[in-house]
Design an enzyme around this catalytic site. Structure first.
Site, short mmCIF file in Angstrom:
data_model
loop_
_atom_site.label_atom_id
_atom_site.label_comp_id
_atom_site.label_asym_id
_atom_site.label_seq_id
_atom_site.Cartn_x
_atom_site.Cartn_y
_atom_site.Cartn_z
N SER A 14 0.79 -1.38 -0.13
CA SER A 14 -0.10 -0.46 0.00
C SER A 14 0.83 1.35 0.26
O SER A 14 0.58 1.54 -1.29
CB SER A 14 -0.35 0.19 1.37
OG SER A 14 -2.54 1.47 1.26
N ASP A 56 -1.94 6.78 -3.73
CA ASP A 56 -0.59 6.17 -3.24
C ASP A 56 0.48 5.13 -4.26
O ASP A 56 -0.65 5.14 -5.31
CB ASP A 56 -1.17 5.66 -1.74
CG ASP A 56 -2.10 4.70 -1.96
OD1 ASP A 56 -2.53 4.09 -3.03
OD2 ASP A 56 -2.56 3.78 -0.59
N ASP A 65 -0.07 2.23 -4.01
CA ASP A 65 -1.27 1.41 -5.05
C ASP A 65 -2.43 1.12 -5.62
O ASP A 65 -2.94 1.69 -6.38
CB ASP A 65 -1.87 -0.17 -4.14
CG ASP A 65 -2.41 -0.39 -3.48
OD1 ASP A 65 -2.50 1.33 -2.58
OD2 ASP A 65 -3.40 -0.90 -2.21
N ASP A 68 -4.72 2.80 -3.93
CA ASP A 68 -6.14 3.08 -3.71
C ASP A 68 -6.39 4.07 -2.85
O ASP A 68 -7.72 4.24 -2.35
CB ASP A 68 -6.62 1.86 -2.91
CG ASP A 68 -5.61 1.58 -1.99
OD1 ASP A 68 -5.23 2.43 -1.72
OD2 ASP A 68 -5.86 0.47 -0.77
N GLU A 103 -13.32 6.49 4.09
CA GLU A 103 -12.35 6.22 5.90
C GLU A 103 -10.93 7.90 5.66
O GLU A 103 -11.27 8.04 5.26
CB GLU A 103 -11.34 5.34 5.98
CG GLU A 103 -12.01 3.97 5.88
CD GLU A 103 -10.76 2.32 5.52
OE1 GLU A 103 -11.32 1.94 6.36
OE2 GLU A 103 -9.82 3.18 5.14
#
Length: 629
Positions: free
Chosen positions: A187, A352, A354, A356, A439
């Protein structure tokens, strides 16, 4: 070394002989190897086969040209033994890359995964494979492919050069009706020989595997005794096409096309193109030398006509250009500096490692992730074609501010507060209860896939701006990001919010702090005074999934006060070293005249209270946070 063999029959591929070429993506056994699968007597390479064939040239087939094929493959059983430290969460397994490069470390985990899945989930099935381009991904791809073949998988769809963003993996799984997929990523954590690597598995819905599976994986890593490996050559990942060995095939796919097609279905590209092609609108996207660099030019420049120089750090690099691919005010400082210039762009965004996560900025204006998802939800029906019928429901993670709650209340939509972890959103989406969610950790998404999606969030914001600006003539004042946010605050009130991250704390001290806070919670009573704040309740957040009835406990220590203010404490184990202590502070302000106050000033009394109550310095020795968001 003992071995078992399996033979698979296939129709011989008749073609023009052009010779099959393979470029090993890891060192030979004479070099420093990444795995005992390479350094033992077995090198994961097929024996010479006179019937190896190659077809050259382009193909109109969606699956691309057949590159090579063989009549049969050998499956060998390699003895192994359990390796400590393979506890798996819903974000998969993350460690320093040197750990994964130890003998059989990755291979054990992959085999343990297959041992954990029902046979029908992978036998003769199609699985997707891709990652964020970080160091060790290419080598890991070859290991995963060979073990997948050894376990009877029918087909692997792998992104060219091993590249697929996490949202793209979810999209490909869903579009191609695959049984699941591997995502090679840590990530937003740094990449390179000295840094992090990770692996996780997503199910056929495109969402991360549930705890019932990740717990089984961990259990199987403790008892594993063999690894099933197909003896086939390394797959050339540099060209789109199909390679066949017996009943097993690997299709190297364009990593962009399926995802781009989905974005075109969700958004009005003509509307966004009208915005990005304006001479009076400035746009910048920082790919942080991570996976979205592969997507930024095809989407924003080639399709939406943004200027070529609007993409910064657009080349994916194995070490992310020595950067930390986490889109926040600290690690995306280059973008922040540009956006806060007097002549800075009107809209800026970053994603970021990856792909997401996302950060959204206006000129001299930062949009908090909590506000961002609320604003997208409030404007989705009018600005985004995918939501023309209106969202089905809204949801946020527990630490995320309550801004989205107020949108759900006004729009009379079902609302859910869930633990941190995208899988909780996925269950609600699969049940038809949820459309838009987010989030505070810079993750925003919808039910178009089952992962959070950085580029989706950027396109959503561009759609909102384009909808407001579409009738503006050259020379007229354009609606800004700040205008959109201020209008939202005037309607719903402002949730002042900040997160303090203390990274790589000693795990022992961090855990003792959380236990200390749980003791306070157990003794707390409503009505107690905490400085100028009156306690409404304190707890350790627990969640019962309304879809499957599963319960997630100990999800964060909360202190909620009568004026709506909140202090939340959580530990995050997503890094590869130590623990990250996160403190979330929130205060609701309905008074428009107070909305322009700097967030850090507005919530300073709560910040001081949070540090005092937790005794953070005493337990961790840390005086300042690593990152303030």
């Amino acid at each position: 070394m003992s071995s078992t063999y399996a033979r698979f029959d296939t129709v011989f591929l008749l073609s023009r002989f052009a010779g099959a070429k393979y470029s090993p993506l890891w060192p030979s056994s004479s070099s420093s190897s990444h795995s005992s699968l390479l350094s033992s007597g077995i090198h994961l390479r097929a024996k010479p086969n006179s019937r190896l064939r190659s077809v050259t040239g382009a193909s109109s087939s969606s699956s691309g040209p057949i590159i090579a094929g063989s009549e049969s493959i050998e499956i060998k059983s390699l003895p192994t033994k359990p390796i400590e430290g393979q506890k798996t969460g819903t974000s998969g397994l993350r460690k320093k890359v040197k750990v994964f490069m130890q003998d059989n470390y990755l291979a054990n985990w992959i085999q343990a995964l297959f041992n954990s899945l029902p046979l029908e989930d992978y036998k003769d099935a199609t699985l997707v494979l891709g990652g964020d381009g970080r160091y060790f991904n290419k080598e890991a791809s070859q290991i995963i492919i060979k073990i997948a073949a050894g376990n009877g998988v029918g087909k692997i769809l792998v992104g060219q050069e091993g590249i697929l963003s996490t949202p793209a993996v979810s999209a490909v799984i869903r579009k191609r009706k695959a049984n699941g997929g591997f995502i090679m990523s840590a990530s937003h954590n740094p990449g390179g020989p000295e840094y992090d690597w990770g692996i996780k598995f997503n199910y056929s819905s495109g969402q991360p595997a549930p705890e019932s599976i990740t717990d089984k994986i961990y259990g199987n890593t403790l008892s594993i005794s063999e690894i099933k490996v197909a003896e086939i050559p390394d797959i050339d990942l540099s060209h789109v096409g199909v390679t066949k060995y017996g009943n097993f095939s690997v299709e190297v796919i364009d990593p962009i096309s399926d995802y781009l097609e989905l974005m075109e279905d969700v958004f009005d590209f003509d509307l966004i193109r009208g915005l990005l092609s304006r001479s009076d609108f400035g746009f910048m996207f920082d790919a942080m030398h991570a996976v979205t660099g592969a997507y930024a030019k095809p989407i924003f420049v080639d399709n939406l006509e943004a200027k070529p120089d609007s993409i910064s750090n657009g080349v994916p690099l194995e070490d992310f250009g020595h950067g930390h691919p986490d889109p926040n005010l600290t690690y995306a400082k280059d973008l922040v500096d540009v956006m806060y210039r007097d002549d800075g762009p009107d809209f800026g965004a970053a994603s970021d490692g990856d792909g997401d996560r996302n950060m959204v900025l206006g000129n001299k204006f930062f949009v908090t992730p909590s506000d961002s998802v609320a604003i997208i939800a409030a404007n989705a029906q009018e600005a985004i074609p995918y939501f023309r019928a209106g969202p089905k429901g809204l949801a946020r993670s527990m630490p995320t501010s309550g801004a989205l709650d107020r949108v759900a209340e006004k729009l009379k939509l079902p609302f859910f507060e869930v633990p941190t972890g995208w899988k909780f959103f996925g269950n609600l989406m699969d049940a038809g209860k949820l459309s838009i969610c987010g989030e505070e950790s810079f993750g925003t998404g919808s039910d178009h896939i089952r992962e959070k999606d950085g580029i989706w969030a950027v396109l959503a914001w561009l759609s909102i701006l384009a909808h407001r600006i579409k009738d503006k003539k050259p020379g007229e004042k354009l609606v800004s990001v700040a205008d959109v946010v201020n209008e939202y605050w005037a309607t719903y009130g402002r949730n002042f919010f900040s997160r303090y991250d203390y990274e790589e704390c000693e795990s022992e001290g961090a855990n003792k702090m959380i236990e200390y806070l749980r003791d306070i919670v157990a003794k707390s009573k409503a009505g107690e005074n905490y400085g100028n704040y009156v306690l409404q309740f304190a707890d350790d957040f627990s969640y019962k999934d309304p879809v499957d009835g599963s319960v997630a406990s100990k999800q964060g220590v909360r202190f909620v006060f009568t004026d709506g203010s909140r202090i939340i404490y959580r530990l995050s184990g997503n890094g590869s070293a130590g623990a990250t202590v996160r403190i979330y502070i929130e205060q609701f302000e309905p008074d428009v005249s107070k909305h322009d106050v700097d967030a850090q000033i507005a919530i300073k009394p709560l910040i001081d209270l949070a540090l005092s109550v937790s005794k953070l310095k005493e337990f961790t020795g840390r005086e300042k946070p690593t990152v303030i968001t």
